[in-house]
Scaffold this active site. Structure first.
Site, mmCIF file in Angstrom:
data_model
loop_
_atom_site.group_PDB
_atom_site.id
_atom_site.type_symbol
_atom_site.label_atom_id
_atom_site.label_comp_id
_atom_site.label_asym_id
_atom_site.label_seq_id
_atom_site.Cartn_x
_atom_site.Cartn_y
_atom_site.Cartn_z
ATOM 1 N N ASP A 1 49.612 59.409 33.085
ATOM 2 C CA ASP A 1 49.841 60.911 33.556
ATOM 3 C C ASP A 1 48.661 61.228 34.411
ATOM 4 O OD1 ASP A 1 51.614 63.042 34.038
ATOM 5 O OD2 ASP A 1 50.754 63.907 32.276
ATOM 6 N N GLY A 2 49.030 62.142 35.355
ATOM 7 C CA GLY A 2 48.082 62.827 36.141
ATOM 8 C C GLY A 2 47.912 62.606 37.252
ATOM 9 N N ASN A 3 48.674 61.537 37.887
ATOM 10 C CA ASN A 3 48.654 61.085 39.370
ATOM 11 C C ASN A 3 48.747 62.549 40.360
ATOM 12 O OD1 ASN A 3 48.796 58.643 38.259
ATOM 13 N ND2 ASN A 3 50.714 58.247 38.909
ATOM 14 N N GLY A 4 49.621 63.203 40.070
ATOM 15 C CA GLY A 4 49.998 64.298 40.966
ATOM 16 C C GLY A 4 48.482 65.446 41.164
ATOM 17 N N SER B 1 60.106 58.546 33.881
ATOM 18 C CA SER B 1 60.885 58.782 32.846
ATOM 19 C C SER B 1 62.192 59.380 33.217
ATOM 20 C CB SER B 1 60.270 60.036 31.885
ATOM 21 O OG SER B 1 60.335 61.386 32.921
ATOM 22 N N THR B 2 63.431 59.376 32.286
ATOM 23 C CA THR B 2 64.642 59.988 32.360
ATOM 24 C C THR B 2 64.577 61.422 32.919
ATOM 25 O OG1 THR B 2 65.042 60.453 30.222
ATOM 26 C CG2 THR B 2 66.045 58.567 30.847
ATOM 27 N N ASN C 1 62.058 62.338 35.292
ATOM 28 C CA ASN C 1 61.360 62.442 36.632
ATOM 29 C C ASN C 1 62.219 62.558 37.765
ATOM 30 O OD1 ASN C 1 58.834 60.321 35.042
ATOM 31 N ND2 ASN C 1 58.614 62.677 35.403
ATOM 32 N N TRP C 2 63.524 62.166 37.437
ATOM 33 C CA TRP C 2 64.423 62.466 38.797
ATOM 34 C C TRP C 2 64.588 63.837 39.040
ATOM 35 C CZ3 TRP C 2 66.180 58.002 40.512
ATOM 36 C CH2 TRP C 2 66.290 56.869 39.497
ATOM 37 N N ARG D 1 47.356 59.199 25.926
ATOM 38 C CA ARG D 1 47.624 59.898 26.909
ATOM 39 C C ARG D 1 46.570 60.459 28.133
ATOM 40 N NH1 ARG D 1 52.997 63.737 27.766
ATOM 41 N NH2 ARG D 1 52.795 64.086 29.893
ATOM 42 N N SER E 1 56.473 63.781 25.621
ATOM 43 C CA SER E 1 57.242 63.729 26.850
ATOM 44 C C SER E 1 58.435 62.615 26.850
ATOM 45 C CB SER E 1 56.512 63.510 27.967
ATOM 46 O OG SER E 1 55.836 64.747 28.334
#
Ligand code: IPE
Ligand code: IPE
Ligand code: MG
Length: 242
Positions: free
Chosen positions: A22-25, A67-68, A70-71, A190, A198
Site C-alpha cells: 500500500d501507498g503507491n498513490g 482487492s475486490t 479496488n474496482w 502493511r 482491508s
C-alpha cells in the site's frame, strides 16, 4: 559481514510473509506524478522484495496486489494496474527457468480479462515444478469473497452427496480456500501508515503478527523488511497459551 548478513544470522526469516503493498498513490502524489506511476514503482519494489525474500530463505511470499474493492477506482487506474500485471507476468514467464519461483494466484480471476487469466494460468502451471520459493499473488482478492467461495464449493459437494455437513472442520474448510495447502503467514506487513486489514487473509491471519510501517510501498527496501522481521522476533507469540 554486511548488516543484512548479520540479520540473516540473528533473525531467521519466517516461513511465510504476507504484505499489503500500500501507498503507491501517495508516493506518486508526493512527486506530482499520475497514480499509475506509483503502481509502476510499486512493481519495482515488489521485485526487490521478492529477490530479497529468496536471499533470506522465505518459502512463501503472499502479496496483496488488487482487492475486490479496488474496482471502485477510476477505469484509467484499474486498466493501468492490469497492464502492469500483464507485463510483469509476461516477463516472469520468459525468465521462469532463471528465477525458479512457483506462482499461485489467490482471488476470483474470472473477473480479469481473458488475456490476464491466461497469463495467470500459464504462470501457475509452468512454475508448479519449482518448490523452493512460492509467490502468491492476491488478484481480485477479498478475504470475505474467499470464504463465500469456499462455503459454496463445500455446499455444492454436500448437495452432490460427496460430503456430509458434519465432516466440516477448520482443516477441511482451509482446503477450500484459495490458499489451500499454504501454511498461515507468521508475519503480515502493511506499509503506508494505514493500520487496518482491508479484507486481506481474514481466515489465515488468526495468529499472524502484524507489523505496520510508515514507509510507502514504492520506497520499501530490504532494510525495511529486516526491520519488520526484527520486530516480529521481539513479539511473544502465545497462541492463546501462557
Ligand atoms: C496500493 O497502493 C496499490 C493498490 C491498492 C492497487 P494505493 O494505490 O492504495 O496507494 P494509496 O493508498 O492511494 O497511497
Ligand atoms: C489494500 O489497499 C489493497 C491492496 C494493497 C491491493 P487499499 O488502499 O485498497 O486499502 P484501503 O482502501 O486503504 O483500506
Ligand atoms: Mg491504499
Amino acid at each position: 559481514m554486511t548488516q543484512t548478513d548479520k540479520n540473516i544470522k540473528k533473525y531467521p526469516a519466517p516461513e511465510h510473509i504476507a504484505i499489503i503493498m500500500d501507498g503507491n498513490g501517495r508516493w506518486a502524489r508526493q512527486r506530482g506524478l499520475p497514480r499509475t506511476a506509483g503502481h509502476k514503482a510499486g512493481g519495482e519494489a515488489f521485485r526487490r522484495i521478492a529477490n530479497y525474500c529468496r536471499t533470506l530463505g522465505v518459502k512463501y511470499l503472499t502479496v496483496y496486489a488488487f482487492s475486490t474493492e479496488n474496482w471502485k477506482r477510476s477505469q484509467e487506474e484499474v486498466s493501468g494496474i492490469m497492464k502492469l500485471l500483464a507485463r510483469y507476468l509476461d516477463e516472469a514467464l520468459r525468465d521462469m527457468e532463471k528465477n525458479a519461483v512457483a506462482f499461485r494466484f489467490f482471488g476470483d480471476l474470472t473477473r480479469l480479462s481473458p488475456e490476464l487469466q491466461k497469463l495467470c494460468r500459464e504462470a501457475e502451471e509452468r512454475s508448479s515444478r519449482y518448490h523452493e520459493v512460492q509467490v502468491n499473488f492476491c488478484l481480485n482478492y477479498g478475504g470475505r469473497d474467499e470464504l463465500v467461495h469456499a462455503a459454496k464449493a463445500f455446499a455444492q459437494e454436500v448437495a452432490e452427496g460427496k460430503r456430509q455437513p458434519e465432516e466440516l472442520t477448520e482443516q477441511l474448510l482451509s482446503s477450500y480456500l484459495y490458499s489451500a495447502g499454504v501454511p498461515d503467514p507468521e508475519l503480515i506487513i502493511r506499509p503506508s501508515g494505514e493500520k487496518r486489514i482491508s479484507n486481506f487473509l481474514l481466515w489465515q491471519c488468526a495468529y499472524s503478527e502484524f507489523v505496520y510501517m510508515n514507509v510507502l510501498w514504492p520506497d520499501f527496501g530490504p532494510e525495511d523488511l529486516d526491520e519488520a522481521i526484527a520486530e516480529y522476533h521481539r513479539r511473544n507469540r502465545r497462541f492463546g497459551g501462557v
